[in-house]
Write an enzyme that holds these catalytic residues in place. Structure first.
Site, PDB file in Angstrom:
ATOM      1  CB  SER A 157      34.186  42.425  39.706  1.00  0.00           C
ATOM      2  OG  SER A 157      33.551  41.647  40.698  1.00  0.00           O
ATOM      3  CE1 TYR A 207      29.268  45.166  38.861  1.00  0.00           C
ATOM      4  CE2 TYR A 207      29.737  43.220  40.186  1.00  0.00           C
ATOM      5  CZ  TYR A 207      30.010  44.530  39.838  1.00  0.00           C
ATOM      6  OH  TYR A 207      31.047  45.209  40.448  1.00  0.00           O
TER       7      TYR A 207
END
Length: 282
Positions: free
Chosen positions: A165, A178
């Site tokens: 990501s 995250y």
């Protein structure tokens, strides 16, 4: 689905964890159109079955397999199911992952005022919730890799593709677990690439920028469908000025999955982000 890149994947066995997700279902369909046999691994079997049915209706070959990527026994059972159905895995895509609202702070910047009201501050984050996100992303990549990379030993043209990501490059506010988990995925991708290099197994990753999915819906959109303030910040920091569409990941996917196109490529993380990683904000 129209593919600008369509490598010949005939006979290849592709395993995709999180295969019923918004992004990975596009991966599954695209690879099936290239001739691959696609095993769609997902925690909710019914969702994986929907994707498999779509692929079969397109004339492709796909099977749904239930798995909990954070549970070793579940992953091993899924591995046995794929072996029985299709044989050894050629390409593993570790797509399972995600965040959890309980591992998210309400504040972008800490303010002591939040300690005296219902604001969820950094100090309110619970260890179990943080551990859930770390397990889902990192352990959920580690365990499938341990299971399916064994199939690749001593064979040609095998590779692993992880999903990282933009959080891995620069952590976003509010989502510390995250961001940390995806940073671990990028680092793990490089580690695996070196570790398996003598076996000829290539390991790379795609780092999507901002895509509007069910998972981040509440962060990006108000209940009435209008964009949140966070969406405004994201688009302002994305030079192309919009969210990505799932199919815009397929070029990077096809390049990395095709052993002819990327035979000397391993240990890289490709951003697909509309310029987000290049923009300083000035």
């Amino acid at each position: 689905m129209n593919l600008s890149l369509k490598p010949d994947m005939t006979g290849k066995v592709v395993v995709i964890t999180g295969g019923a997700g918004v992004l990975c279902r596009e991966f599954a369909k695209a690879l099936a159109l290239c001739g691959a046999k696609v095993a769609i691994l997902n925690r909710t079997l019914s969702k994986a079955e929907e994707v498999a049915a779509e692929i079969c209706a397109m004339g492709g070959e796909a099977a749904a397999v239930q798995v909990d990527v954070t549970d070793k026994q579940s992953v091993e059972a899924a591995h046995e199911a794929v072996l029985a159905r299709y044989g050894k895995c050629d390409i593993l895509i570790n797509g399972a992952g995600g965040n959890h609202p309980r591992a998210t702070t309400d504040q972008e910047y800490f303010s002591a005022e939040g300690l005296d009201n219902d604001t969820k501050t950094f100090f309110d984050l619970d260890q179990d919730d943080i551990q859930f996100v770390m397990n889902l992303n990192f352990i959920g990549t580690l365990l499938p890799t341990q299971a399916f990379a064994r199939d690749m030993l001593g064979r040609q043209g095998c590779s692993i593709l992880n999903v990282s990501s933009m959080n891995a490059f620069t952590p976003l506010t509010k989502i510390p677990a995250y961001s940390g988990a995806k940073a671990a995925i990028s680092n793990f991708t490089q580690w695996l690439a070196v570790h398996f290099s003598k076996e000829g197994i290539r390991v790379n990753a795609i780092a999507p920028g901002f895509f509007s999915t069910e998972q981040n819906k509440k962060l990006l959109w108000n209940e009435d469908g209008t964009p949140t303030a966070r969406t405004g910040k994201i688009l302002a920091a994305t030079p192309m000025g919009r969210f990505g569409a799932p199919e815009e990941l397929l070029g990077a996917l096809m390049f990395l999955a095709d052993d002819k196109a990327s035979s000397f490529v391993t240990g890289i993380v490709i951003p697909v982000d509309g310029g987000f990683s290049a923009y300083s904000g000035v």
